[in-house]
Design a protein around this motif. Sequence first.
Motif, PDB file in Angstrom:
ATOM      1  N   SER A 154      -8.196   3.007 -12.812  1.00 10.28           N
ATOM      2  CA  SER A 154      -8.185   2.209 -14.037  1.00 10.28           C
ATOM      3  C   SER A 154      -9.355   1.235 -14.121  1.00 10.28           C
ATOM      4  N   GLY A 155      -9.707   0.645 -12.969  1.00 13.04           N
ATOM      5  CA  GLY A 155     -10.777  -0.344 -12.970  1.00 13.04           C
ATOM      6  C   GLY A 155     -10.464  -1.578 -13.791  1.00 13.04           C
ATOM      7  N   ASP A 156      -9.194  -1.806 -14.094  1.00 14.86           N
ATOM      8  CA  ASP A 156      -8.777  -2.906 -14.961  1.00 14.86           C
ATOM      9  C   ASP A 156      -8.397  -4.122 -14.124  1.00 14.86           C
ATOM     10  N   ALA A 157      -9.273  -5.117 -14.105  1.00 16.61           N
ATOM     11  CA  ALA A 157      -9.025  -6.309 -13.300  1.00 16.61           C
ATOM     12  C   ALA A 157      -7.761  -7.040 -13.719  1.00 16.61           C
ATOM     13  N   ALA A 170      -4.680  -9.353 -11.723  1.00 12.37           N
ATOM     14  CA  ALA A 170      -5.047 -10.757 -11.917  1.00 12.37           C
ATOM     15  C   ALA A 170      -3.982 -11.707 -11.391  1.00 12.37           C
ATOM     16  N   SER A 171      -2.730 -11.292 -11.472  1.00  6.70           N
ATOM     17  CA  SER A 171      -1.630 -12.146 -11.015  1.00  6.70           C
ATOM     18  C   SER A 171      -1.099 -11.716  -9.653  1.00  6.70           C
ATOM     19  N   GLY A 172      -1.876 -10.918  -8.932  1.00  6.89           N
ATOM     20  CA  GLY A 172      -1.432 -10.441  -7.634  1.00  6.89           C
ATOM     21  C   GLY A 172      -0.595  -9.179  -7.756  1.00  6.89           C
ATOM     22  N   MET A 173       0.034  -8.801  -6.661  1.00  3.05           N
ATOM     23  CA  MET A 173       0.769  -7.540  -6.614  1.00  3.05           C
ATOM     24  C   MET A 173       2.281  -7.716  -6.628  1.00  3.05           C
ATOM     25  N   SER A 174       2.759  -8.944  -6.561  1.00  2.00           N
ATOM     26  CA  SER A 174       4.196  -9.157  -6.382  1.00  2.00           C
ATOM     27  C   SER A 174       5.040  -8.638  -7.535  1.00  2.00           C
ATOM     28  N   GLY A 175       4.454  -8.537  -8.717  1.00  2.00           N
ATOM     29  CA  GLY A 175       5.202  -8.029  -9.852  1.00  2.00           C
ATOM     30  C   GLY A 175       5.077  -6.535 -10.050  1.00  2.00           C
ATOM     31  N   LYS A 176       4.318  -5.890  -9.189  1.00  2.00           N
ATOM     32  CA  LYS A 176       4.088  -4.449  -9.308  1.00  2.00           C
ATOM     33  C   LYS A 176       5.216  -3.649  -8.662  1.00  2.00           C
ATOM     34  N   PRO A 205     -16.597  -2.937  -5.376  1.00  2.00           N
ATOM     35  CA  PRO A 205     -15.889  -4.181  -5.709  1.00  2.00           C
ATOM     36  C   PRO A 205     -14.465  -3.985  -6.196  1.00  2.00           C
ATOM     37  N   TRP A 206     -14.240  -2.977  -7.056  1.00  2.67           N
ATOM     38  CA  TRP A 206     -12.897  -2.800  -7.591  1.00  2.67           C
ATOM     39  C   TRP A 206     -11.921  -2.329  -6.516  1.00  2.67           C
ATOM     40  N   ALA A 237      -7.587  -3.624  -2.512  1.00  2.00           N
ATOM     41  CA  ALA A 237      -7.201  -3.741  -1.100  1.00  2.00           C
ATOM     42  C   ALA A 237      -6.914  -5.196  -0.740  1.00  2.00           C
ATOM     43  N   ALA A 238      -7.733  -6.109  -1.243  1.00  3.03           N
ATOM     44  CA  ALA A 238      -7.536  -7.534  -0.950  1.00  3.03           C
ATOM     45  C   ALA A 238      -6.236  -8.039  -1.557  1.00  3.03           C
ATOM     46  N   ALA A 239      -5.928  -7.594  -2.771  1.00  7.85           N
ATOM     47  CA  ALA A 239      -4.697  -8.024  -3.421  1.00  7.85           C
ATOM     48  C   ALA A 239      -3.468  -7.522  -2.662  1.00  7.85           C
ATOM     49  N   ILE A 240      -3.528  -6.274  -2.198  1.00  4.02           N
ATOM     50  CA  ILE A 240      -2.387  -5.713  -1.455  1.00  4.02           C
ATOM     51  C   ILE A 240      -2.248  -6.416  -0.106  1.00  4.02           C
TER      52      ILE A 240
END
Length: 349
Positions: A115-118, A122-128, A155-156, A161-164
Motif C-alpha cells: 500500500s505504501g500508505d503512511a 500513523a497511530s501504530g499497530m495496536s488497532g490493527k 523507508p516504507w 517493521a519499526a511499527a511492528i
Amino acid sequence: MRNLLVALALIACVAPAAADGVGGQVLDGFVAPSLADFTRSTGELASSVTALCEMPSDAALTDSQAAFAAAMEDWGHVSILRFGPLAADGRFEKLFFWPDARSIGQKQVQGLLASGDAGEIASGMSGKSAALQGFPALEFALHGTGSEKLAAGDPWRCSVAAAISSNIASIAASVAGEWAEGTPFAASFSAPAEGKEPYRNEAEVQGEIVKALATALQFIRSAELSPPLGEEPAKANGRRAPMWRSDLTASLIAAQVDGVRRLLAVAGYEQSLPQDSRYVAASIRFELDNAIRTLGLVNGPAEQAFGTEPDRGRFAFAELALHHAGELVNRDLAAALGLTMGFNALDGD
C-alpha cells in the motif's frame, strides 16, 4: 531508545514476591526473570529496527535480524505463561498469531507493504488485526521476499517493521506491568486467598501451573510440529512451521520446551510431590530433555527439514517425546497433585 528505557524500568518493577507457596516460587523463579529478559530483548529489538531505518546497511539489517532471534528465544520462554496478563486482551495472539493455516498474516502484511500508505501506521499497530501486530508479521518484514532491500534503504518497509517491533515491545511491557509486584494478579497468584481473585486457594494456583504446562505441550505438537511433518515425508511442508523464513523454527520450539522445563523445575515437583510420585516429574523432565537435545541437532533449513532425513526424524522424535510428556502432565502429575483437569487455553480454538 525510549522503548529500551521503558523495558528497563519494567524489569525493575517485576520484582520478587514472597515465595511462600508454589505461586510465589514460580513468580520469583520463572515469571519475573523470563519477563525481564523478554522486556529487555523486545526493547532492544525495537531500538535495533529504528537504527536500521535511520542508517540502513547490511550490518544494520544483520543486527536487527539477530535482535529478532534473541527476542524470539525469550518469547519461547514467556509463551508458556498463556494465562492471566498474557491471555488478557488477546495478547498472546497479537504477539504470536499462530497457527495461520490460511496465511492470513502473510496476506495482510504483504498488503500493507504494497500500500505504501503512511496513514495506515500513523497511530501504530495496536488497532490493527492481530495478524499484523506480532512476531510472524515482523519476521516477514525482516526475512520475507524483498527484505534485502532494507539494507539499501526501503523507508516504507522499514517503517512498517519499526511499527511492528515497537508494538511488540509495548505489549511485552504491558504483560510485565500486570505481573509486577503489588498488582492484583501477582498478589493473587503468589498468595491466593478467599476474595482475592482469580485464585482463592493453593489448589487453583497448582491447577493453573499444570494447565499451562499441558497447554504449551499441546500447542507445540498440534500447531507447530504436526502440520509441517504431515503424515508421511511426501506430505511434509516446512512452510507450515512457524519462523521458517528466519530458520528459527527449531530454536523457537526448543526455547518453548525449555520454558516448560524451567516452569516444571521452579514449581519444585521433584521435591514436593509425595515420595512415590516424584518419578512423575522426573519422567516429564526426561522427555523434555530428550526433545531439546534432539531439536538442537536439526541443521537443515526449516523449509526442507521436515521432509528430509535425518532432520525429519529429529522433529518426529521431539514430537513423540512431547506427546509422552503431555500424557504424564495431564494424567499423572495432575493426579499426584490431587487435581481434576478441565479445559486448557486451546479448547474451543
